[in-house]
Design an enzyme around this catalytic site. Structure first.
Site, PDB file in Angstrom:
ATOM      1  N   ILE A   1       0.829  -1.099  -0.285  1.00 52.41           N
ATOM      2  CA  ILE A   1      -0.145   0.149   0.083  1.00 52.41           C
ATOM      3  C   ILE A   1       1.050   1.558   0.005  1.00 52.41           C
ATOM      4  O   ILE A   1       2.142   1.400   0.623  1.00 52.41           O
ATOM      5  CB  ILE A   1      -0.700   0.038   1.175  1.00 52.41           C
ATOM      6  CG1 ILE A   1      -2.085  -1.246   1.289  1.00 52.41           C
ATOM      7  CG2 ILE A   1      -1.498   0.874   1.299  1.00 52.41           C
ATOM      8  CD1 ILE A   1      -2.610  -1.396   2.815  1.00 52.41           C
TER       9      ILE A   1
ATOM     10  N   GLY B   1       8.740   4.437   1.789  1.00 50.48           N
ATOM     11  CA  GLY B   1       7.862   4.142   3.317  1.00 50.48           C
ATOM     12  C   GLY B   1       6.824   3.874   3.395  1.00 50.48           C
ATOM     13  O   GLY B   1       5.817   4.406   2.338  1.00 50.48           O
ATOM     14  N   SER B   2       5.664   3.241   3.675  1.00 47.77           N
ATOM     15  CA  SER B   2       4.083   2.875   3.848  1.00 47.77           C
ATOM     16  C   SER B   2       3.317   1.923   4.700  1.00 47.77           C
ATOM     17  O   SER B   2       4.021   2.125   5.789  1.00 47.77           O
ATOM     18  CB  SER B   2       3.736   2.704   1.885  1.00 47.77           C
ATOM     19  OG  SER B   2       2.106   2.322   2.340  1.00 47.77           O
ATOM     20  N   ARG B   3       2.457   1.165   3.875  1.00 49.97           N
ATOM     21  CA  ARG B   3       2.812  -0.209   5.105  1.00 49.97           C
ATOM     22  C   ARG B   3       1.708  -1.220   4.281  1.00 49.97           C
ATOM     23  O   ARG B   3       1.799  -1.459   2.851  1.00 49.97           O
ATOM     24  CB  ARG B   3       1.215   0.446   5.718  1.00 49.97           C
ATOM     25  CG  ARG B   3       0.011   0.288   5.007  1.00 49.97           C
ATOM     26  CD  ARG B   3      -1.417   0.682   5.472  1.00 49.97           C
ATOM     27  NE  ARG B   3      -1.803  -0.194   6.352  1.00 49.97           N
ATOM     28  CZ  ARG B   3      -3.327  -0.292   6.573  1.00 49.97           C
ATOM     29  NH1 ARG B   3      -3.913   1.156   7.810  1.00 49.97           N
ATOM     30  NH2 ARG B   3      -3.619  -0.923   6.963  1.00 49.97           N
TER      31      ARG B   3
END
Length: 219
Positions: A157, A187-189
């Site tokens: 995501i 960066g994220s998830r």
């Protein structure tokens, strides 16, 4: 330190821009000014920060058909039962891992098996912890079916800063646990959906090591 191929262009462009800035500052300001030195130090720090985003760690992994490993480095921010609406359309256990800009950005296959489903979804760039980021942000959905017929779904995501997702798998591919499947820049998830009867091995706020940390064990 080994660097990932996804960072070559960004690191090269960053280096060129910083060099041009420093050359221009030194040309405009005569010797003796402190500003060029300060900008040079800042430029070095910026380049090192960008470089560390693309580091490739050396890790010793142990593959297991019963274990689901973390697909990324980060911190566990969600462990809950939800109805996964895209593929399963039934209750599953969701584990979400938030990746900060300081984490390694490589993504790994959480389990061995066949890619039964893959979709790329263009979308928004809400902050990664926003409740709707899992369904409205730019993302991929990957489902791996094990040799025993158990399916595990996970999503890359994008977030407010991470606006570039890369993946190296497609439907029909045979993949091995802890091998590289993609990359999320800056960066994220990652969300992972597992069977309800799987035994979760992590807690909220736990730090994960991608391809190594065991998230759950299958029954």
């Amino acid at each position: 330190m080994k660097l990932h191929k996804e960072g070559y262009t960004i690191m090269a462009v960053t280096a060129i821009v910083l060099i041009l800035i420093n050359v221009g500052i030194n040309y405009l300001l005569p010797d003796g000014y402190w500003i060029p030195r300060l900008i040079l130090i800042g430029s070095i720090i910026i380049f090192l920060l960008v470089t560390q985003f693309f580091r490739v760690p050396k890790r010793i992994v142990h593959q297991s058909d019963r274990q689901i490993v973390a697909p990324c480095d980060g911190r566990v921010v969600v462990i809950e039962e939800v109805v996964e609406s895209e593929y399963f359309k039934e209750p599953k256990r969701q584990i979400s891992i938030f990746m900060s800009p300081l984490n390694v950005h490589i993504n790994w296959n959480p389990i061995s098996g066949v890619i039964k489903y893959f979709r790329y979804h263009p979308g928004l760039y809400l902050v990664a912890w926003h409740p709707k980021s899992s369904t409205e942000n730019e993302r991929t959905t990957v489902v791996i079916r094990t040799i025993e017929g158990i399916e595990v779904l996970f999503r890359q995501i994008a977030g407010a800063a991470a606006r570039r997702i890369r993946w190296y798998v497609k439907e029909g591919d045979q993949v091995e646990q802890s091998t590289e499947m993609g990359f999320i820049k800056f960066g994220s998830r990652v969300d992972i959906f597992i069977p309800l009867d799987a035994e979760v091995k992590v807690n909220l706020q736990d730090k994960t090591v991608g391809s190594v940390t065991v998230l759950a064990e299958l029954k």
